[in-house]
Design an enzyme around this catalytic site. Structure first.
Site, PDB file in Angstrom:
ATOM      1  N   GLY A  26       1.178  -1.201  -0.017  1.00  0.00           N
ATOM      2  CA  GLY A  26      -0.360   0.236   0.165  1.00  0.00           C
ATOM      3  C   GLY A  26       0.787   0.976   0.130  1.00  0.00           C
ATOM      4  O   GLY A  26       1.922   1.198   0.501  1.00  0.00           O
ATOM      5  N   LYS A  27       0.148   2.693  -0.129  1.00  0.00           N
ATOM      6  CA  LYS A  27       0.756   3.479   0.188  1.00  0.00           C
ATOM      7  C   LYS A  27       1.044   3.839   1.831  1.00  0.00           C
ATOM      8  O   LYS A  27       2.355   4.806   1.636  1.00  0.00           O
ATOM      9  CB  LYS A  27       0.328   4.623  -0.304  1.00  0.00           C
ATOM     10  CG  LYS A  27      -0.712   4.524  -2.053  1.00  0.00           C
ATOM     11  CD  LYS A  27      -1.528   5.526  -2.178  1.00  0.00           C
ATOM     12  CE  LYS A  27      -1.476   5.545  -3.911  1.00  0.00           C
ATOM     13  NZ  LYS A  27      -2.570   6.839  -4.433  1.00  0.00           N
ATOM     14  N   GLU A 122       0.135 -10.380  14.856  1.00  0.00           N
ATOM     15  CA  GLU A 122      -0.828 -11.577  14.784  1.00  0.00           C
ATOM     16  C   GLU A 122      -1.089 -11.579  12.723  1.00  0.00           C
ATOM     17  O   GLU A 122      -1.412 -10.212  12.542  1.00  0.00           O
ATOM     18  CB  GLU A 122      -1.830 -11.642  15.219  1.00  0.00           C
ATOM     19  CG  GLU A 122      -2.777 -13.032  15.302  1.00  0.00           C
ATOM     20  CD  GLU A 122      -4.421 -12.260  16.346  1.00  0.00           C
ATOM     21  OE1 GLU A 122      -4.722 -13.221  15.969  1.00  0.00           O
ATOM     22  OE2 GLU A 122      -4.626 -11.214  16.420  1.00  0.00           O
ATOM     23  N   VAL A 124      -4.595 -12.719  10.627  1.00  0.00           N
ATOM     24  CA  VAL A 124      -5.616 -12.320  11.766  1.00  0.00           C
ATOM     25  C   VAL A 124      -5.963 -13.290   9.942  1.00  0.00           C
ATOM     26  O   VAL A 124      -5.620 -13.024   9.051  1.00  0.00           O
ATOM     27  CB  VAL A 124      -6.655 -11.313  11.275  1.00  0.00           C
ATOM     28  CG1 VAL A 124      -7.757 -11.239  11.596  1.00  0.00           C
ATOM     29  CG2 VAL A 124      -6.258 -10.285  12.550  1.00  0.00           C
ATOM     30  N   ASP A 168      -9.258   6.723  11.070  1.00  0.00           N
ATOM     31  CA  ASP A 168      -9.959   6.558   9.620  1.00  0.00           C
ATOM     32  C   ASP A 168     -10.258   5.005   9.438  1.00  0.00           C
ATOM     33  O   ASP A 168     -10.009   4.637   8.469  1.00  0.00           O
ATOM     34  CB  ASP A 168      -7.772   6.110   9.271  1.00  0.00           C
ATOM     35  CG  ASP A 168      -8.139   6.383   7.143  1.00  0.00           C
ATOM     36  OD1 ASP A 168      -9.000   6.987   7.118  1.00  0.00           O
ATOM     37  OD2 ASP A 168      -7.053   5.363   7.269  1.00  0.00           O
ATOM     38  N   ASP A 185      -5.073  -1.068  11.168  1.00  0.00           N
ATOM     39  CA  ASP A 185      -4.015   0.505  11.169  1.00  0.00           C
ATOM     40  C   ASP A 185      -4.302   1.360  11.615  1.00  0.00           C
ATOM     41  O   ASP A 185      -5.660   2.400  11.637  1.00  0.00           O
ATOM     42  CB  ASP A 185      -5.024   0.372   9.070  1.00  0.00           C
ATOM     43  CG  ASP A 185      -4.302  -0.317   8.136  1.00  0.00           C
ATOM     44  OD1 ASP A 185      -3.121  -1.032   8.306  1.00  0.00           O
ATOM     45  OD2 ASP A 185      -5.227  -0.521   7.249  1.00  0.00           O
TER      46      ASP A 185
END
Length: 287
Positions: A26-27, A122, A124, A168, A185
């Protein structure tokens, strides 16, 4: 596979035994599936500040306490040392938030530490042992949407009681395992009591999740959990055990024009960010 340069020190130190494969790019970060002894985990490699695209980072850093006064002053001045400390603080924020939220009972991946800009945590998985999908890749029944929305609202409530707001939150950073949603995140998590943008971010987080689940269960679109939570939080009445109704009666006082304009601007920014998240998700290299 060839060990990425940023993971090699962790392999050399014995923190990682094997890099199995890339998970996503990702970015903000690249994520790999790794083996640590008998456990399969994630290694999240944060990208350097000049290569990240997270906008308005200053808004998210507001209210974060420096580890000591010298570092705090350097970060405020923006010196080279200060920028290095700021970058380290950004990276450590997620692992700190994960430990804090796990302790508070929020469903987040278990962290195992952050080492030189690499977060070990972890992996998921779903009930079949595969990597858990993100919500934006899932279709739910109305009953499932209502149940999962309730779980997310409770986790947002627990987060707020722990003094944090995700900042976010959306269907792009929630995974679904065999039990339910798992929030991921968190490097931009904000201090609910010390950040002037906290209320707006809470409203946006809850609205994002309500809009997502509301497409499967339209009755959810009428709920106002964020306003209810914030009112209780401000008055000191919010606890993890507080029973919320999702109902909230707006004040009958004359509207503050500036506040209305701010809400309009926030809604515009939210839609822009949503479009960016959709674009980012489509551009990510997943394996």
């Amino acid at each position: 596979m060839k060990t990425p340069k940023r993971l090699q020190p962790l392999v050399d130190e014995g923190l990682i035994d094997e890099v199995i494969r890339p998970l996503m790019s990702g970015k903000e970060a690249d994520v790999y599936i790794v083996r640590c002894g008998d456990d399969v985990r994630c290694a999240k490699i944060y990208k350097e500040a000049d290569k990240r695209s997270f906008k308005k980072a200053v808004e998210y850093r507001e209210g974060r306490k420096g580890r000591n006064s010298r570092r705090a002053r350097a970060m405020e001045k923006g010196s080279n040392y200060g920028r290095q400390e700021q970058e380290q603080a950004w990276q450590n924020a997620e692992v700190d938030a994960l430990y804090r939220l796990a302790y508070a009972g929020v469903r987040v991946p278990q962290p195992y530490g952050c080492f030189d800009g690499v977060l070990l945590m972890e992996l998921v998985t779903d009930d079949a042992g595969y990597v858990a999908p993100r919500l934006n890749d899932i279709t739910l029944t109305a009953d499932m949407a209502i149940a999962h929305h309730y779980q997310i609202m409770k986790d947002v409530q627990r987060m707020l009681c722990a003094g944090l707001i995700h900042g976010d939150l959306s269907e792009f950073n929630v995974l679904l395992d065999d039990i339910g949603p798992v929030i991921i995140d968190l490097p931009q998590a904000v201090d609910a009591a010390a950040n002037n943008n906290a209320k707006r971010m809470l409203l946006r987080d809850v609205n994002n999740m309500t809009q997502y689940y509301g497409q499967f269960a339209p009755s959810l679109l009428k709920t106002k959990y964020a306003q209810e939570m914030w009112l209780k939080f401000e008055s000191g009445d919010l606890t993890p055990e507080s029973e919320l109704t999702g109902e909230f009666i707006e004040s009958e006082h004359t509207a503050d024009i500036n506040a209305v304009l701010e809400e309009i601007q926030a809604a515009f920014e939210e839609e822009q960010q949503r479009k960016e998240r959709i674009s980012d998700a489509a551009a990510q290299d997943e394996y």
